[in-house]
Design an enzyme around this catalytic site. Sequence first.
Site, PDB file in Angstrom:
ATOM      1  N   ASP A   1     -23.781   5.859 -53.348  1.00  0.00           N
ATOM      2  CA  ASP A   1     -25.062   5.834 -54.051  1.00  0.00           C
ATOM      3  C   ASP A   1     -24.823   5.561 -55.529  1.00  0.00           C
ATOM      4  O   ASP A   1     -23.728   5.825 -56.058  1.00  0.00           O
ATOM      5  CB  ASP A   1     -25.780   7.182 -53.905  1.00  0.00           C
TER       6      ASP A   1
HETATM    7  N1  URA Z   1     -23.240  10.344 -48.778  1.00  0.00           N
HETATM    8  C1  URA Z   1     -24.230  10.317 -49.693  1.00  0.00           C
HETATM    9  O1  URA Z   1     -25.221  10.998 -49.556  1.00  0.00           O
HETATM   10  N2  URA Z   1     -24.085   9.514 -50.757  1.00  0.00           N
HETATM   11  C2  URA Z   1     -23.000   8.757 -50.977  1.00  0.00           C
HETATM   12  O2  URA Z   1     -22.924   8.052 -51.987  1.00  0.00           O
HETATM   13  C3  URA Z   1     -21.981   8.792 -50.036  1.00  0.00           C
HETATM   14  C4  URA Z   1     -22.114   9.599 -48.931  1.00  0.00           C
END
Ligand code: URA
Length: 232
Positions: free
Chosen positions: A104
């Site tokens: 993310d």
């Molecule tokens: N899980 C998440 O919620 N975000 C990420 O960036 C990676 C795994």
Amino acid sequence: MERLDKIISATGKYTRREVKALVRQGRVAVDGVPADAPEKKVDPEAMEILVDGVPIGYEKFTYLMLHKPAGVLSAVEDSRQKTVLDLLPPEMKKRGLSPVGRLDKDTEGLLLLTNDGELTHRLLSPKSHVDKVYYARVEGCLEPEDADAFAAGIQLSDFTCLPAGLELLSDSECLVTVHEGKFHQVKRMLAARGKNVTYLKRLRMGSLELDKMLEKGQFRPLSAEELRGLKG
Ligand code: URA
């Protein structure tokens, strides 16, 4: 067959402009013969390319470990926002690298960048179950029951997660190990337990661990041993 200047600059040691100058100065040799033009087409796997008598160290694929900072997208390009590719120097950007999976925008940590499509496919295939380890900080108080629920498989609104690991580090910190990679998965799993994630960092993907010496935004090529570990 590819252009000589493209092949040499892809090593990251020289820019295209520098390669042109090297060729003009007679410092580039292909199979023992000084190259006469930077645009000459050569086969880097079959021919010996030397600069000042030293092999250029041509590698077919590039594998980089990046310490992704928060605030950049795990994408190749975006018209408005900065991407992880924008963290690389121009010569690296031209190699057709893509992130292996996504973090993310606000997640930090280990991101592998490569132009080896086969390895990317293998690492991301749901069948591979490559484990990923995250450090998470949450609002709320983590409890041993949360670890039990992770081990049993968290039920989300649209799917049931595979059994996952949750190791408590403190009331508000944990290590999460997942064997799949669904969108926002770690955040959603913790949210399902009433714990809102305030910080997330990926530490490991399969055998590949984030190098502690890499500052946020820095990258380095994988070592031969790291690559062997990933390729299995
Ligand atoms: N899980 C998440 O919620 N975000 C990420 O960036 C990676 C795994």
